[in-house]
Design a protein around this motif. Structure first.
Motif, short mmCIF file in Angstrom:
data_model
loop_
_atom_site.label_atom_id
_atom_site.label_comp_id
_atom_site.label_asym_id
_atom_site.label_seq_id
_atom_site.Cartn_x
_atom_site.Cartn_y
_atom_site.Cartn_z
N TYR A 117 0.87 -1.17 0.00
CA TYR A 117 0.00 0.00 0.00
C TYR A 117 0.90 1.22 0.00
O TYR A 117 1.89 1.27 0.74
N VAL A 124 -3.17 -2.35 4.82
CA VAL A 124 -2.27 -3.50 4.86
C VAL A 124 -2.79 -4.51 5.89
O VAL A 124 -2.78 -5.72 5.66
N THR A 146 4.47 -1.36 3.41
CA THR A 146 3.58 -0.38 4.03
C THR A 146 4.34 0.88 4.40
O THR A 146 5.52 0.82 4.73
#
Length: 157
Positions: A9, A89, A78
């Motif tokens: 992400y 996440v 992340t």
């Protein structure tokens, strides 16, 4: 299809850059974790929303999940948000079965270091073997490619 997946992400693009470096070095498949409702484009609004979500343990719905059954190894990336992984996440990890897989955390930060990102990813990777994590400030700057390559070599890639 590779037997390696990089899932990440990235709100600002920093974590995406590291994911792309991993793909370049390993030839892995890549999956961008996308919340069903995007975070605001404004940094301050996103920071406020993320803090509230993390404090409440909220895990946002995602636009979709990949089939990870064919992957032996999954890199999970992340940003460090409030000393842990970004809520999307956590949603991704809770929605999938990591048993028997190798999981490799990586993170980006704006000054807070890795904090508990790798530890929190390892806690949600139930049944997985978790390898040494990688963390960089921002997008890693000019040395990101060489740092990522060195880390990848250190964990057997």
């Amino acid at each position: 299809m590779s037997d390696i997946l990089t899932a990440f992400y990235s709100w600002s693009g920093n974590t995406r850059r590291i994911a792309e470096l991993i793909r370049k070095e390993t030839g892995c498949d890549i999956f961008e974790i996308t919340p069903a409702v995007p975070y605001p484009g404004d940094y301050n609004l996103t920071v406020k929303q993320a803090r509230q979500e993390i404090q409440r343990g909220y895990k946002p719905a995602l636009a979709g999940l990949p089939d990870i059954s064919g992957y032996a190894c999954i890199f999970i990336g992340t940003p460090n948000w409030w000393s842990t992984m970004a809520p999307p996440v956590a949603s991704f990890m809770e929605g999938l079965d990591f048993a028997g897989k190798r999981v490799i955390p990586f993170s980006t930060h704006g000054g807070g270091g890795e904090a508990s990102c790798a530890l929190d990813i390892s806690r949600l990777a139930v049944g997985a073997s978790v390898l040494k994590s990688f963390c960089v400030y921002g997008d890693g700057g000019a040395g990101a490619a060489s740092s990522a390559a060195k880390w990848l070599r250190s964990i057997g890639f």
